[in-house]
Design a protein around this motif. Structure first.
Motif, PDB file in Angstrom:
ATOM      1  N   ALA A  33     -28.619  -8.849  12.936  1.00 30.28           N
ATOM      2  CA  ALA A  33     -28.022  -9.264  11.680  1.00 30.28           C
ATOM      3  C   ALA A  33     -26.820  -8.396  11.350  1.00 30.28           C
ATOM      4  CB  ALA A  33     -29.060  -9.190  10.566  1.00 30.28           C
ATOM      5  N   LEU A  34     -25.753  -9.022  10.901  1.00 29.91           N
ATOM      6  CA  LEU A  34     -24.554  -8.307  10.480  1.00 29.91           C
ATOM      7  C   LEU A  34     -24.560  -8.178   8.964  1.00 29.91           C
ATOM      8  CD1 LEU A  34     -21.796 -10.027  12.653  1.00 29.91           C
ATOM      9  CD2 LEU A  34     -22.782  -7.778  12.997  1.00 29.91           C
ATOM     10  N   LYS A  35     -24.296  -6.971   8.494  1.00 32.38           N
ATOM     11  CA  LYS A  35     -24.088  -6.805   7.058  1.00 32.38           C
ATOM     12  C   LYS A  35     -22.730  -7.400   6.709  1.00 32.38           C
ATOM     13  CE  LYS A  35     -26.811  -2.575   6.491  1.00 32.38           C
ATOM     14  NZ  LYS A  35     -26.791  -1.170   6.015  1.00 32.38           N
ATOM     15  N   CYS A  62     -19.070   7.663  15.231  1.00 30.51           N
ATOM     16  CA  CYS A  62     -17.789   6.989  15.407  1.00 30.51           C
ATOM     17  C   CYS A  62     -17.826   5.618  14.745  1.00 30.51           C
ATOM     18  CB  CYS A  62     -17.430   6.850  16.894  1.00 30.51           C
ATOM     19  SG  CYS A  62     -18.622   5.887  17.872  1.00 30.51           S
ATOM     20  N   TRP A  63     -16.632   5.103  14.475  1.00 27.57           N
ATOM     21  CA  TRP A  63     -16.434   3.750  13.970  1.00 27.57           C
ATOM     22  C   TRP A  63     -15.505   3.022  14.931  1.00 27.57           C
ATOM     23  CZ3 TRP A  63     -18.361   0.869   9.978  1.00 27.57           C
ATOM     24  CH2 TRP A  63     -19.121   1.532   9.004  1.00 27.57           C
ATOM     25  N   GLY A  64     -15.742   1.733  15.117  1.00 28.40           N
ATOM     26  CA  GLY A  64     -14.881   0.944  15.989  1.00 28.40           C
ATOM     27  C   GLY A  64     -14.745  -0.481  15.501  1.00 28.40           C
ATOM     28  N   ARG A  65     -13.715  -1.158  15.987  1.00 29.80           N
ATOM     29  CA  ARG A  65     -13.545  -2.585  15.702  1.00 29.80           C
ATOM     30  C   ARG A  65     -14.350  -3.365  16.721  1.00 29.80           C
ATOM     31  NH1 ARG A  65      -9.167  -4.072  12.328  1.00 29.80           N
ATOM     32  NH2 ARG A  65     -10.152  -6.130  12.479  1.00 29.80           N
ATOM     33  N   GLY A  66     -15.320  -4.101  16.259  1.00 32.22           N
ATOM     34  CA  GLY A  66     -16.216  -4.828  17.143  1.00 32.22           C
ATOM     35  C   GLY A  66     -17.622  -4.269  17.049  1.00 32.22           C
ATOM     36  N   LYS A  67     -18.603  -5.033  17.536  1.00 31.58           N
ATOM     37  CA  LYS A  67     -19.995  -4.607  17.489  1.00 31.58           C
ATOM     38  C   LYS A  67     -20.209  -3.372  18.349  1.00 31.58           C
ATOM     39  CE  LYS A  67     -23.251  -7.649  17.460  1.00 31.58           C
ATOM     40  NZ  LYS A  67     -24.167  -8.756  17.827  1.00 31.58           N
ATOM     41  N   VAL A  68     -21.179  -2.570  17.953  1.00 32.09           N
ATOM     42  CA  VAL A  68     -21.480  -1.333  18.676  1.00 32.09           C
ATOM     43  C   VAL A  68     -21.961  -1.682  20.088  1.00 32.09           C
ATOM     44  CG1 VAL A  68     -22.862   0.760  18.703  1.00 32.09           C
ATOM     45  CG2 VAL A  68     -22.100  -0.197  16.526  1.00 32.09           C
ATOM     46  N   PRO A  69     -21.303  -1.165  21.124  1.00 35.28           N
ATOM     47  CA  PRO A  69     -21.710  -1.451  22.499  1.00 35.28           C
ATOM     48  C   PRO A  69     -22.858  -0.545  22.946  1.00 35.28           C
ATOM     49  CG  PRO A  69     -19.763  -0.076  22.511  1.00 35.28           C
ATOM     50  CD  PRO A  69     -20.081  -0.345  21.060  1.00 35.28           C
ATOM     51  N   THR A  70     -23.129  -0.539  24.237  1.00 32.62           N
ATOM     52  CA  THR A  70     -24.210   0.288  24.770  1.00 32.62           C
ATOM     53  C   THR A  70     -23.917   1.774  24.590  1.00 32.62           C
ATOM     54  OG1 THR A  70     -24.687  -1.423  26.415  1.00 32.62           O
ATOM     55  CG2 THR A  70     -25.621   0.769  26.810  1.00 32.62           C
ATOM     56  N   PHE A  71     -22.654   2.143  24.776  1.00 32.61           N
ATOM     57  CA  PHE A  71     -22.254   3.539  24.628  1.00 32.61           C
ATOM     58  C   PHE A  71     -21.022   3.632  23.734  1.00 32.61           C
ATOM     59  CE2 PHE A  71     -24.187   3.164  28.879  1.00 32.61           C
ATOM     60  CZ  PHE A  71     -25.254   4.044  28.728  1.00 32.61           C
ATOM     61  N   TYR A 119     -16.985  -4.539  12.308  1.00 33.06           N
ATOM     62  CA  TYR A 119     -16.858  -3.094  12.482  1.00 33.06           C
ATOM     63  C   TYR A 119     -18.218  -2.544  12.895  1.00 33.06           C
ATOM     64  CZ  TYR A 119     -12.333  -3.235  10.067  1.00 33.06           C
ATOM     65  OH  TYR A 119     -11.034  -3.502   9.718  1.00 33.06           O
ATOM     66  N   GLY A 120     -18.205  -1.569  13.784  1.00 35.56           N
ATOM     67  CA  GLY A 120     -19.452  -0.974  14.243  1.00 35.56           C
ATOM     68  C   GLY A 120     -19.481   0.515  14.002  1.00 35.56           C
ATOM     69  N   CYS A 121     -20.602   1.010  13.477  1.00 30.85           N
ATOM     70  CA  CYS A 121     -20.806   2.437  13.236  1.00 30.85           C
ATOM     71  C   CYS A 121     -21.930   2.924  14.148  1.00 30.85           C
ATOM     72  CB  CYS A 121     -21.166   2.689  11.770  1.00 30.85           C
ATOM     73  SG  CYS A 121     -21.728   4.380  11.411  1.00 30.85           S
ATOM     74  N   ARG A 122     -21.671   3.993  14.900  1.00 27.52           N
ATOM     75  CA  ARG A 122     -22.690   4.608  15.750  1.00 27.52           C
ATOM     76  C   ARG A 122     -22.873   6.063  15.340  1.00 27.52           C
ATOM     77  NH1 ARG A 122     -24.915   4.248  20.932  1.00 27.52           N
ATOM     78  NH2 ARG A 122     -23.643   2.436  21.476  1.00 27.52           N
ATOM     79  N   VAL A 134     -24.889   0.419  13.116  1.00 28.33           N
ATOM     80  CA  VAL A 134     -24.712  -0.527  12.013  1.00 28.33           C
ATOM     81  C   VAL A 134     -23.503  -1.401  12.328  1.00 28.33           C
ATOM     82  CG1 VAL A 134     -24.224  -0.830   9.560  1.00 28.33           C
ATOM     83  CG2 VAL A 134     -25.675   1.063  10.311  1.00 28.33           C
ATOM     84  N   ASN A 135     -23.698  -2.708  12.306  1.00 27.27           N
ATOM     85  CA  ASN A 135     -22.604  -3.663  12.501  1.00 27.27           C
ATOM     86  C   ASN A 135     -22.327  -4.376  11.186  1.00 27.27           C
ATOM     87  OD1 ASN A 135     -22.202  -3.358  15.421  1.00 27.27           O
ATOM     88  ND2 ASN A 135     -24.258  -4.231  15.589  1.00 27.27           N
ATOM     89  N   THR A 136     -21.057  -4.383  10.790  1.00 21.43           N
ATOM     90  CA  THR A 136     -20.666  -4.948   9.499  1.00 21.43           C
ATOM     91  C   THR A 136     -19.546  -5.963   9.687  1.00 21.43           C
ATOM     92  OG1 THR A 136     -21.210  -2.858   8.396  1.00 21.43           O
ATOM     93  CG2 THR A 136     -19.851  -4.424   7.174  1.00 21.43           C
ATOM     94  N   TYR A 137     -19.690  -7.094   9.023  1.00 18.83           N
ATOM     95  CA  TYR A 137     -18.635  -8.115   9.051  1.00 18.83           C
ATOM     96  C   TYR A 137     -17.854  -8.040   7.743  1.00 18.83           C
ATOM     97  CZ  TYR A 137     -16.319 -12.579   9.888  1.00 18.83           C
ATOM     98  OH  TYR A 137     -15.381 -13.556  10.100  1.00 18.83           O
ATOM     99  N   LEU A 138     -16.564  -7.731   7.851  1.00 20.91           N
ATOM    100  CA  LEU A 138     -15.709  -7.579   6.668  1.00 20.91           C
ATOM    101  C   LEU A 138     -14.903  -8.854   6.436  1.00 20.91           C
ATOM    102  CD1 LEU A 138     -14.344  -5.950   4.395  1.00 20.91           C
ATOM    103  CD2 LEU A 138     -12.731  -5.093   6.124  1.00 20.91           C
ATOM    104  N   VAL A 139     -15.019  -9.375   5.228  1.00 24.54           N
ATOM    105  CA  VAL A 139     -14.218 -10.519   4.788  1.00 24.54           C
ATOM    106  C   VAL A 139     -13.211 -10.007   3.760  1.00 24.54           C
ATOM    107  CG1 VAL A 139     -14.260 -12.779   3.672  1.00 24.54           C
ATOM    108  CG2 VAL A 139     -16.159 -12.086   5.144  1.00 24.54           C
ATOM    109  N   VAL A 140     -11.946 -10.313   3.952  1.00 25.87           N
ATOM    110  CA  VAL A 140     -10.894  -9.860   3.029  1.00 25.87           C
ATOM    111  C   VAL A 140     -10.295 -11.088   2.355  1.00 25.87           C
ATOM    112  CG1 VAL A 140      -8.734  -8.604   2.763  1.00 25.87           C
ATOM    113  CG2 VAL A 140     -10.407  -7.847   4.461  1.00 25.87           C
ATOM    114  N   GLU A 141     -10.411 -11.138   1.018  1.00 23.87           N
ATOM    115  CA  GLU A 141      -9.902 -12.270   0.243  1.00 23.87           C
ATOM    116  C   GLU A 141      -8.807 -11.803  -0.713  1.00 23.87           C
ATOM    117  OE1 GLU A 141     -13.318 -13.692  -1.791  1.00 23.87           O
ATOM    118  OE2 GLU A 141     -14.141 -14.728  -0.040  1.00 23.87           O
ATOM    119  N   GLU A 142      -8.087 -12.772  -1.230  1.00 24.89           N
ATOM    120  CA  GLU A 142      -7.087 -12.456  -2.253  1.00 24.89           C
ATOM    121  C   GLU A 142      -7.786 -11.937  -3.501  1.00 24.89           C
ATOM    122  OE1 GLU A 142      -3.878 -12.358  -2.150  1.00 24.89           O
ATOM    123  OE2 GLU A 142      -3.716 -13.093  -0.086  1.00 24.89           O
TER     124      GLU A 142
END
Length: 230
Positions: A33-35, A62-71, A119-122, A134-142
């Motif tokens: 599930a993505l937050k 670390c933080w990255g763009r995309g779901k957290v991978p294996t490493f 975004y993925g946080c490991r 933690v995987n998070t889906y960010l929506v940016v609106e006006e």
């Protein structure tokens, strides 16, 4: 080592390898599930990620763009070692929480439509395969016209919730439902792949076992003939 014992050992090793492969693939068939966080253009938006620093101490994360991978993290945008940040790809990425308390939430200043996505946080906790992800889906609106550009994406409480906040909550729920449906389709595809690969390996294993039997018989007969001649 006798041919029969060798064949038995060969089968056991292959069955064990097949079991490990099956479990490895099957472990990927799960609902991740993505937050969902909804931010507004020109505002700061915070993506939550926290751990118990009193128990684990200061660790690397670390933080990255995309779901957290294996490493590590995909497309790394921020990284810290033992609680000390040593890499930030953009000055708009900030850690405004108390890192010493385990709050490693990522704050994006002046959010833009291009910031939308996963975004993925490991958090690298001690132990094997024990990292917190933690995987998070960010929506940016006006931004609504009645909100200043410096307001955070702070969730409204039941006592202070406004009509705009209620609309945001509904949109968040819609996005989460859409992502959940998409993930379920992905899980079905992965499950089908697991079954297909398992059946294929079983067929290959049976076929290889049948081919090995005549070879063992010929070898045994040859050895017996040699003994008889001697």
């Amino acid at each position: 080592m006798s041919p029969r014992f060798g064949a038995l050992l060969y089968k056991r090793v292959h069955m064990r390898g097949l079991g490990y492969l099956f479990l490895s693939i099957l472990s990927q068939v799960r609902s991740e599930a993505l937050k969902v966080i909804i931010g507004h253009v020109g505002h700061r938006v915070t993506l939550p990620c926290a751990y118990d620093a009193r128990v684990q101490g200061l660790v690397s994360f670390c933080w990255g763009r995309g779901k957290v991978p294996t490493f590590k993290c995909s497309n790394r945008i921020l990284a810290a070692e033992d609680g000390e940040v040593f890499f930030i790809s953009d000055t708009r990425y900030q850690l405004l929480g108390r890192v010493g308390d385990g709050n490693v939430s990522l704050t994006i200043l002046n959010a833009q439509p291009s910031d939308a996505g996963v975004y993925g946080c490991r958090v690298e906790l001690p132990g094997w395969f024990n990292d917190y992800k933690v995987n998070t889906y960010l929506v940016v609106e006006e931004a609504p016209s009645d909100q200043p550009g410096t307001q955070d994406n702070v969730p409204a409480t039941a006592g202070t919730q406004k009509e705009g906040d209620d609309d945001t909550t509904k949109r968040t729920k819609q996005v989460e439902d859409g992502l959940k449906a998409f993930q379920e389709v992905g899980n079905i595809c992965r499950l089908a792949a697991v079954v297909s690969i398992t059946v294929l390996f079983i067929l290959v294993f049976i076929s290889s076992g049948r081919r090995s039997c005549p070879r063992q018989h010929v070898t045994t007969s040859t050895v017996e003939n040699i003994y008889q001649i001697v």
